[in-house]
Structure formats: C-alpha cells, structure tokens
Enzyme design. Structure first.
Site, PDB file in Angstrom:
ATOM      1  N   ASP A  64       9.644 -16.050  15.406  1.00 51.81           N
ATOM      2  CA  ASP A  64      10.248 -14.641  15.061  1.00 51.81           C
ATOM      3  C   ASP A  64       9.184 -14.023  14.373  1.00 51.81           C
ATOM      4  OD1 ASP A  64      12.444 -12.842  14.884  1.00 51.81           O
ATOM      5  OD2 ASP A  64      12.002 -12.977  12.684  1.00 51.81           O
ATOM      6  N   GLU A 102       6.663 -14.201  18.997  1.00 55.69           N
ATOM      7  CA  GLU A 102       7.269 -12.916  19.248  1.00 55.69           C
ATOM      8  C   GLU A 102       6.180 -12.033  18.368  1.00 55.69           C
ATOM      9  OE1 GLU A 102      10.766  -9.816  17.776  1.00 55.69           O
ATOM     10  OE2 GLU A 102       9.970 -11.118  16.486  1.00 55.69           O
TER      11      GLU A 102
END
Length: 554
Positions: free
Chosen positions: A212, A282
């Site tokens: 993330d 990401e």
C-alpha cells in the site's frame, strides 16, 4: 491466540507465475460473513474460495485483516502479526491459506508499511518521551516559533499532514488520518521491524505482498516545503484536485524520496529467500507515477511489479488506454505492470465508463475483454465479474473517513465496498444472517447476485469465466509482445505475439458501429472466436458494432 508462525509447505510452481497472472482482490469486510455480526471474515473467504477458483484466476489479493481500531477500515494497523478478532484468528488464516493452495490459488496480502495506527505499541512508546528506544521510530518535528506546523505538507485525507502531541510537545507527520502516524524509514531499526513482520507472513506460506502507498515510505529529512502544482487533467485517485487541496501541491518532499530504493532492495532480498514469491506496489505519484514505477521495478532487485491510478479514472477511450499502456512500456524498460479498472479506492468502473444504466452490461463485458488482452498482469475487484455498479449511498450510510470529510463534493469509497451479493432472494443477498450488514446491499446489486448469473450463458459472470479461459489458452496474452496499430478509425487496435501465437485485437469503445481498414502489412490467417466479440471481416474490412470487438490470428 498463538502468534508462532507455522512453516507452510512451499508450493511447486514457476517462480515467474505472477507475470501475466490474473489476481482477484478480496475485500474481507464485504465478502462473506459466517459469524452473523454483519461483517465479512476469513472463514467467509475460505468458504467462497471455490467460487473464486471457478473464475479461472491465478491468485487472490486480500485487503488488510490485521489487528486494527478500524479508523481506516484496517489500513491503520495496530499489530502486523495478528488477525483482528473481527476477521477471525491466525488459525482461520492458516486454514484459508491451505484451502487456497489446495485449489491452486496463490495468496497475496496487503502490507501497510508507510504508517501504523496510533494504537500500535510502537507509537505508544514513541510518543511517551523524546528519549525512549522508539522515540525516533516516527516522524516527529518541532513547531515553528509561532506554534504552526513544521512545513506546508498536506494530508491526503484533508488538512495539514501534522498533528500536535501534547506529551512530546512536538508535531508528528501523518499522510492520511491523524490516527495514522507515519513511520520514520530513515531509522534502519524501523525497516528491520517491518521486514520481520513481512517474514512472519512468508513463513506462513504467503505467496506475495501488495504494498500500500509504496512511494510514501520515506520523507525529506530537511522537511522542505512542497511547491505549488497545477494538476494534470489525467490525474486520478484520492488526491483529485477538484475535491482535495492535496492536489494543489507538487509532492516533491513528503513522498517518493530516493532513499526508498534502498528499502525496496532489502524487501526484495528477503522475498528472494523464499521460492516463488512476488510483490506489487501501489504507486500514487501524479504525473511522476511512471517514472517512479520504472525506478521501483528496474533491475530485478526491487519490486516485481507496480500499478498506478492511470486506468482508474473516468476515461474509457482508445486514446487514453493506448497512451497509458504505451507510456508504461516506453518508460519502464524491464519492469512489469499490473493493470486494473477497479479497486477498493475508486468508483466501480461500470459506473465510471457506462453512459447510462442500459449499457452497463455491455461495458462490463467489453472492459474485461480489453483488460485481459493488455500486456501485463491484471487485477479484478470483487463483484466486477457481476457487473456491479457503484452503490448510491446516503451520508448516514457512510463509514469511510475520506467520504465523510469531503461530503457532498465526494461520496467517498463506501460505494465500491458494499457487500458481495451471493443469493438474490436472501436478506442482504446472502452476505450475512445479521439483522444489519456493515454496509447495506443495494437492491440493484441483489438483482445481479451470483446465483442469478452462475451458469447462465450470456451473463457477465460467465463472460468473465470464458474470457479468462481465453486469456489462459493463449501464450501471447501472458507475456507476449504488444504493438499498437495506427488507424484512421477511433478504435483500440493492437497485436500480441509470442512465438507462433500471433493475435490481432480491435475494440470499438464508441457507441456506434465502425468499419476498420487494416494496414496492408497485417495478413489475417483466420478469425478467432473470442468470448463475447462479434466483429466480422467482409472484403478485407473489419466490421464492429458499438461496444464490441474483433479478434483474428495473423
């Protein structure tokens, strides 16, 4: 609940299984509830794994299930090495892993390394004083003489990226919620502690990690102010400038620092100690995203692949898709990309791409046809295989702090996170037996439930299954070369080639029929029946109806 990792039996598989893989994202809160509390859990994921396997995907990506106060739905971790009781136990996780591997599915889990919850033991110790062993584990800074924040950095979730702490009498940095303090990656002990947490899950047999906000890990040591920025019209994501002032800055200093490369190399070195493991990062970096992806995936010693927000915006046109794919392959020499049209942070793509409700089914089918033929790995988000539109929620329904903060200009992320509909006639479409689900299931979602589409030829669900089987049957679609064709018509046309497997694809994303004249150098050997496509060839001209496509062997 024991935290002692159990050594999982390694799976026999190709180390590069991830290259060209189809990954199915599971949002555990909304997948299947088995204990009647209105919230999905790990046992529910295990129960539904045969369904996921039936789609023909290669892996699941599991959104966070770690111990958390849930201020940001699990992206605020208070214990990296445990399961939140809301989702079950470590034994439940191990059982899920075993069943996934039995079914031939790899398991990728989210790792939220840039920040923790303010309830994490590390932060509690860090904020206790300025001289304790973890005092430097987070980003602390003194106030300016007038008491204001150390610099002009902004939070993605609105307001300054600094929160005053009365105990230490200093500010701490938070890129997201004030209850999500950022870790200090300039401290090598912090890096090691995070790598130890990653090893914990590797030892349990996890096949990979989705990282993330991977470019948010490191901040500028000098805490320099960010300059102003005029956003690119194509930028998408949580920092959309028309909603959030975060997009008014050029984020040169609060993220994407060069020191991040060193940590990613340490992370990759750890993964390489285990067979067949992978990573996908990401990257949210505005106009710099592709440059960042190139840096993070080059050389084979950092991340295996990355994805950006390029295809997660409202644009579903040939020019946009070609621009995104072309730009990636030109910018990223030896890296790998993971494409997606939807995830847990953006409106569902059927609602973004369809001009009205009547064409949603056609758009859902065409979108996966396009996605499955692009060069790269692909990620599907739970429910898109049913053609689910974005749920229309009211303010009182919202749980997403981002949506609550920016209502009514932006409704937040709850609309794409509503529970998975399994059985149309059951309460909450079979998601839970509780009187109330954590988010309501819209009636239009219940009408599209799995039981209404399973086995029904022509349904969106069956189209996904056939399309993914088609992708798997053609070696060129896994990792073959890709070349776009320059045509006068407004279509998306390209070839995919690997060895003797050479395919031509032409997709008409417009709302009217088109006649396409191919370049003379393209010699069609035979038409190929790709699921759902009905384009034809008449006297050397490709005829394609609206929202349709054409496939041939060349």
């Amino acid at each position: 609940m024991t935290k002692s990792p159990t050594k999982a039996k390694p799976q026999k598989s190709n180390a590069d299984w991830w290259r060209g893989a189809v990954i199915y994202q599971v949002y555990p809160r909304s997948f299947q509830d088995t204990d009647g509390d209105g919230i999905g859990d790990l046992k529910g994921v295990t129960e539904r794994l045969p369904y996921i396997a039936s789609l023909g995907v290669d892996a699941i990506w599991l959104s966070p299930f770690f111990t958390s106060p849930m201020a940001d739905m699990g992206y605020d971790v208070s214990d990296y090495c445990d399961v939140d009781p809301m989702f079950g136990t470590l034994a439940d996780f191990d059982a899920m892993m075993a069943e996934a591997h039995r079914l031939g599915l790899k398991v990728i889990i989210d790792q939220v390394l840039s920040h923790t919850s303010d309830q994490h033991a590390w932060f509690k110790e860090s904020r206790a004083s300025r001289n304790n062993p973890k005092a430097d584990w987070y980003v602390w800074a003194a106030a300016k003489p007038d008491g204001t924040a150390p610099n002009n950095w902004l939070s993605v979730f609105g307001g300054p990226a600094w929160e005053w702490d009365g105990v230490r009498k200093q500010y701490y940095m938070h890129n997201f919620l004030a209850s999500q303090p950022d870790l200090n990656f300039h401290n090598r002990d912090v890096q090691q502690a995070l790598l130890d947490a990653v090893r914990f899950w590797l030892e349990r047999g996890v096949d990979g990690f989705r990282l993330d906000t991977v470019n948010y890990y490191v901040h500028d040591k000098e805490l320099r102010d960010n300059p102003a920025h005029v956003p690119d019209s194509e930028e998408a994501g949580l920092d959309a400038p028309d909603v959030n002032p975060y997009g008014m800055q050029s984020h040169l200093y609060d993220k994407t620092q060069p020191e991040n490369i060193g940590f990613l190399k340490r992370f990759r070195a750890l993964l390489d100690q285990y067979d067949g493991r992978t990573s996908v990062g990401e990257v949210g970096d505005g106009a710099r995203s592709l440059k960042t992806v190139a840096a993070y995936t080059a050389g084979g010693d950092k991340l295996h692949m990355c994805y950006t927000f390029d295809l997660l915006g409202p644009d579903f046109t040939p020019n946009h898709i070609r621009h995104c794919v072309d730009a990636f392959h030109k910018s990223v020499a030896d890296g790998w990309v993971c494409w997606a049209f939807s995830n847990h942070d953006v409106n569902r793509h059927v609602s973004r791409f369809a001009q009205n409700g009547e064409e949603r089914e056609a758009v859902a089918k065409l979108a996966v046809s396009v996605l499955s033929t692009l060069r790269g790995s692909i990620c599907l988000y739970q429910g898109e295989e049913l053609g689910l539109p974005e749920a229309d929620l009211q303010f009182e329904d919202l749980t997403d702090p981002y949506g609550i903060r920016f209502w009514p200009a932006f409704k937040g992320r709850d609309g794409c996170r509503t529970p998975m509909p399994w059985v149309s006639a059951k309460p909450h479409a079979g998601f839970t037996t509780a009187a109330k689900a954590w988010l309501r299931v819209p009636a239009e979602h219940a009408a599209l439930a799995v039981d209404t589409q399973d086995g029904r030829e022509g349904s969106v669900l069956e189209h996904y299954r056939h399309t993914l089987a088609f992708r798997k049957a053609h070696a060129a679609l896994a990792d073959g070369d890709m070349e776009f064709l320059d045509l006068d018509e407004d279509v998306l046309a390209f070839t995919r080639k690997k060895g003797e497997d050479r395919l031509l694809f032409v997709f008409n994303l417009r709302r009217g029929p088109q006649e396409v004249t191919l370049p003379q150098r393209i010699a069609i050997k035979e038409l190929v029946a790709m699921p759902g496509l009905s384009g034809s060839l008449v006297d050397g001209v490709v005829l394609i109806e609206a929202l349709d496509g054409f496939c041939a062997r060349i």
